[in-house]
Design an enzyme around this catalytic site. Structure first.
Site, short mmCIF file in Angstrom:
data_model
loop_
_atom_site.label_atom_id
_atom_site.label_comp_id
_atom_site.label_asym_id
_atom_site.label_seq_id
_atom_site.Cartn_x
_atom_site.Cartn_y
_atom_site.Cartn_z
N ASN A 145 0.83 -1.21 0.00
CA ASN A 145 0.00 0.00 0.00
C ASN A 145 0.86 1.26 0.00
OD1 ASN A 145 -2.69 -1.01 0.06
ND2 ASN A 145 -2.36 -1.69 2.16
N CYS A 165 -5.60 -6.10 -4.38
CA CYS A 165 -6.21 -5.72 -3.11
C CYS A 165 -7.24 -6.78 -2.74
CB CYS A 165 -6.89 -4.35 -3.24
SG CYS A 165 -7.70 -3.76 -1.74
N HIS A 195 -8.74 1.30 -2.71
CA HIS A 195 -9.30 1.80 -1.45
C HIS A 195 -10.24 2.99 -1.65
CE1 HIS A 195 -6.13 -0.27 1.35
NE2 HIS A 195 -6.80 -1.11 0.58
N TYR A 246 -13.48 1.72 3.05
CA TYR A 246 -12.59 2.88 3.03
C TYR A 246 -13.30 4.18 2.67
CZ TYR A 246 -8.69 -0.30 3.57
OH TYR A 246 -7.81 -1.23 4.08
#
Length: 423
Positions: A145, A165, A195, A246
């Site tokens: 990330n 992811c 995200h 997120y």
């Protein structure tokens, strides 16, 4: 096949090893190499990985080394899962933004920006070694990330890379459980940036017929789905989508900030879990993945990794959600931006599927964050306070100039040990 994990001393690595052992019929690995600078981590995690393979009857070998060249030499696939500064740096990412009334998070907002600044230069150096010593057609799979920014850095330098992811595969499993079907019968209308994604369709494949069941799920399971992402039912109903967790940092920023100020950081929780895991990995009688590993995070990453690598090398041409170049899929973004959408995965690479026109409110948020990401990558590669300040100001969770200046100074002070141009 030789597979190398950069950051292989992570306490999370046995989750990957478990997936490799369980799913060896679709991913026949002969060698797994764990590259890590920590002698203790190499010894404990490497030993645990070998016992897991032996207990599962997996014929592959596990080698742990600090030698990056030896680790990637002749590799078919290299997984990158680095955390520069470890959980201690994550803890600072999750706290110093509070001083300017912003959320602290390791991938989103100012904390995620700090992680990008620390991470991108290191990943690019590692990737150059991979280019020189791995097989010419080796794939780099980025777990590190912020995945979107890191993957774009790799692709811009011409590396054969794809970002991964676990948000989409987690939703896939969730919807399959709710519907009482096999997860392979579910595909997603997943769209956005890493995200920063929404599920706009949930396709159920029955007897060769593919239909979108998201409207039914929103009509019959709305409270459960809203609780899953910790967002109001009315928001999901209004958008007709399921935002990823997120998005809570955007849609409920002030609420999240209050919660963060009143609670220990996620880094502190993970550090406690990691200490327990390392003690278990040191026990020669432990041969299977400990249950507490589930608290470490990254659910279903091993399945996602195995599926992706198996399709790249076995030309399965199935549909998976990955991070890849836009190339016109989202017309409101530059072609070289990295997006997270469903793609067909085969021996010739990853090919994004068409995406229906994105609603204006979603497209606006995506474009806003994409602008920040481009400035953030420029700052990570070239350095300089002004570049950092401009990227900080561009982030939709910041925007106010005095706040951006304060956050920039806080970021640079907290990360001076990792950014040579700051010293």
């Amino acid at each position: 096949m030789k597979l190398t994990i950069i950051g292989g001393g992570s306490t999370y690595t046995p989750e990957l090893i478990d997936g490799f052992a369980r799913l060896r019929e679709i991913l026949p690995l002969e060698e797994v190499w764990l590259v890590d600078p920590s002698e203790e981590r190499r010894r404990l995690v490497g030993g645990m990985a070998r016992r897991m393979f032996a207990a599962a009857g997996h014929p592959g070998t596990v080698t742990a080394t600090e030698d990056l060249v030896a680790g990637v030499a002749g590799a078919d696939v290299v997984l990158i899962q680095l955390r520069i500064g470890g959980q201690a740096a994550r803890h600072t990412d999750e706290t110093w933004p509070h001083e300017a009334c912003c959320i602290g998070q390791e991938t989103t907002g100012p904390g995620g920006f700090a992680k990008a600044l620390r991470t991108v230069p290191v990943v690019l150096r590692v990737a150059e070694t991979i280019r020189q010593y791995a097989k010419p057609n080796a794939w780099i799979v980025d777990f590190t990330n912020p995945v979107g920014i890191v993957t774009r850095a790799l692709l811009n330098e011409g590396h054969r890379a794809v970002g991964l992811c676990n948000v989409a595969i987690g939703f896939q499993r969730k919807f399959a459980r709710v519907l009482g079907v096999d997860h392979r019968d579910i595909t997603l209308g997943h769209v956005g940036l890493n995200h920063l994604t929404w599920e706009r369709q949930v396709f159920l494949n029955e007897g060769g017929i593919r239909r979108d069941v998201l409207p039914e799920l929103l009509a019959t399971r709305l409270p459960e789905l809203a609780e899953e992402v910790h967002l109001p039912e009315t928001l999901l109903a209004l958008q007709g989508t399921i935002p990823s967790y997120y998005l809570r940092y955007f849609y409920a920023h002030d609420e999240v900030l209050r919660e963060q100020r009143d609670s220990p950081t996620r880094a502190e929780a993970v550090m406690a879990v990691e200490q327990t895991l390392l003690e278990l990995y040191a026990d020669p009688s432990v041969q299977t993945k400990p249950e507490i590993l589930a608290q470490r995070g990254g659910a279903f990453y091993s399945e996602a990794a195995v599926d992706l690598i198996a399709s790249l090398h076995g030309d399965r041409r199935d549909e998976q959600v990955v991070n890849l170049q836009n190339n016109g899929i989202l017309p409101f973004l530059p072609d070289d931006h990295v997006i997270e959408v469903p793609a067909i995965i085969g021996a010739d690479g990853v090919h994004a599927l068409p995406v229906p026109e994105v609603e204006p409110d979603l497209a606006g948020t995506i474009a806003h964050v994409a602008g920040y990401e481009r400035l953030a990558l420029d700052a990570a590669i070239h350095g300089g306070r002004d570049r950092v300040l401009r990227a900080m100001l561009a982030h939709p969770l910041v925007q106010q100039f005095d706040r951006a200046e304060k956050l920039t100074d806080l970021l640079l002070a907290a990360n001076a040990d990792y950014l040579p141009w700051v010293r």
